[in-house]
Design an enzyme around this catalytic site. Structure first.
Site, mmCIF file in Angstrom:
data_model
loop_
_atom_site.group_PDB
_atom_site.id
_atom_site.type_symbol
_atom_site.label_atom_id
_atom_site.label_comp_id
_atom_site.label_asym_id
_atom_site.label_seq_id
_atom_site.Cartn_x
_atom_site.Cartn_y
_atom_site.Cartn_z
ATOM 1 N N LYS A 44 59.470 62.388 -17.594
ATOM 2 C CA LYS A 44 59.825 62.395 -16.174
ATOM 3 C C LYS A 44 60.283 63.751 -15.660
ATOM 4 O O LYS A 44 60.368 63.953 -14.453
ATOM 5 C CB LYS A 44 60.890 61.329 -15.912
ATOM 6 C CG LYS A 44 60.369 59.917 -16.081
ATOM 7 C CD LYS A 44 59.305 59.605 -15.039
ATOM 8 C CE LYS A 44 58.955 58.135 -15.046
ATOM 9 N NZ LYS A 44 58.112 57.774 -13.917
ATOM 10 N N ASP A 45 60.593 64.682 -16.544
ATOM 11 C CA ASP A 45 60.899 66.040 -16.082
ATOM 12 C C ASP A 45 59.748 66.594 -15.249
ATOM 13 O O ASP A 45 59.942 67.342 -14.295
ATOM 14 C CB ASP A 45 61.097 66.987 -17.281
ATOM 15 C CG ASP A 45 62.443 66.817 -17.959
ATOM 16 O OD1 ASP A 45 63.173 65.865 -17.601
ATOM 17 O OD2 ASP A 45 62.764 67.633 -18.841
#
Ligand code: PMP
Length: 334
Positions: A44-45
């Site tokens: 998700k970064d």
């Protein structure tokens, strides 16, 4: 000096690691894209930095603004890291099935966390969707990335995850397997891989039993971060060639095997995706299997699940761990 000015520079470019043990007896190569190498510890970064960059460019997010997002944890960590670099406040809204360790991680990064019941429909005023909408409207200067509708979510995977896999496999990938949550990963990376290969790469979704993507009604399941009870806009229904439903028990059993047999301490959705990838591998005909290169994406690390998946009592309470299973209890001396 070899120095990075910010952790944000280190997002993406994660390694591809061959699975060697859980693939025993299977012909195809199965390669894991290990996303816990991201600074925030998850895939998700990638979407966090892309969504914030775009909101800054369009003026939706201004200096001193507040990021409000319903997130099961991983998106929150990515957003919190980028927010810290750039001076934004974060308020995250999480369903109550999320492990306490994960909420503590968000708070450790300085975010505020609001916990909402899982067992209410999405349009209920206390659902985490509704609460995040209300907070985004009430807080001045608030911006809601809304990973479930934001096109920068799948776009980040089209621009980073997909090209990385294509490059790392020298264009030899034949199958891409990933869990479906918002659908951003599979829609973005899957679309890139299909385009790059002229439609040759098969894209296979992995989904918890009960979730809508594999034909379920949205009934509850325990694996976190994947499956839905609604169809989000970020999921492109034209990309997946197949969606395989995996039970909680199979997901968690495989998650524990990945830690013990591959030294990959990863989350439950990783076990789910690998279980699906192994089914794909097992179902290939002999001549297709020889050249098959199956890439499976592992979204996050396992430390956020120590009190659940890696806890024998928790597993036993749900009937996922029985003396009859071939799996030894963690910590048992053999
Ligand atoms: N696994 C975990 C642990 C996640 O947090 C997510 C994101 N919700 C996914 C898988 C699924 O990724 P996506 O939202 O891109 O479909």
């Amino acid at each position: 000096m070899q120095v990075h000015d910010s952790l944000v520079e280190l997002m993406g470019d994660t390694p591809l690691v061959r699975l060697r043990k859980v693939t025993a007896g299977l012909r195809p190569q199965v390669l894991a894209k290990v996303e816990y190498f991201n600074p925030g510890g998850s895939v998700k970064d990638r979407i966090a930095v892309r969504m914030i960059d775009a909101a800054e460019r369009s003026g939706l997010l201004r200096p001193g603004g507040t990021i409000v997002e319903p997130t099961s944890g991983n998106t929150g960590v990515g957003l919190a890291i980028v927010a810290q670099e750039r001076g934004y406040r974060c308020v995250f809204v999480c369903p109550d099935k999320v492990a306490k360790d994960k909420l503590d991680v968000l708070r450790a990064y300085g975010a505020e966390v609001v916990v909402c019941p899982t067992a209410v429909p999405p349009d209920h005023p206390e659902s985490y969707y509704s609460v995040s909408d209300r907070l985004a409207a009430e807080i001045p200067g608030a911006w809601k990335p809304n990973q479930y509708v934001n096109p920068d979510n799948p776009r980040s995977h089209y621009e980073t995850t997909g090209p990385e896999i294509w490059r790392q496999t020298d264009g030899r990938i034949t199958h891409f397997v990933a869990g479906i949550g918002t659908g951003g990963t599979i829609s973005g990376a899957g679309r890139y891989l299909k385009e790059a290969s002229g439609g040759r790469v098969k894209v296979i979704g992995a989904d918890p039993e009960g979730s809508v993507y594999s034909g379920g009604s949205g009934r509850p399941y325990l694996v976190e971060g994947v499956g839905e009870d609604i169809w989000p806009e970020t999921y492109d229904r034209t990309i997946c060639d197949e969606v395989i439903a995996i039970s909680d028990k199979e997901s968690f059993t495989m998650t524990r095997r990945l830690a013990r047999e591959e030294a990959l301490l990863v989350g439950g959705s990783c076990g789910m995706a690998v279980a699906a990838a192994l089914r794909v591998a097992a179902d290939l005909e002999e001549d297709a299997a020889v050249d098959a290169v199956i890439v499976v994406l592992l979204p996050d690390g396992g430390r956020g699940y120590l009190s659940k998946i890696f806890n024998d009592d928790w597993m036993a309470d749900y009937g996922f761990l029985t003396p009859a299973t071939e799996e030894a209890r963690v910590g048992e001396v053999l």
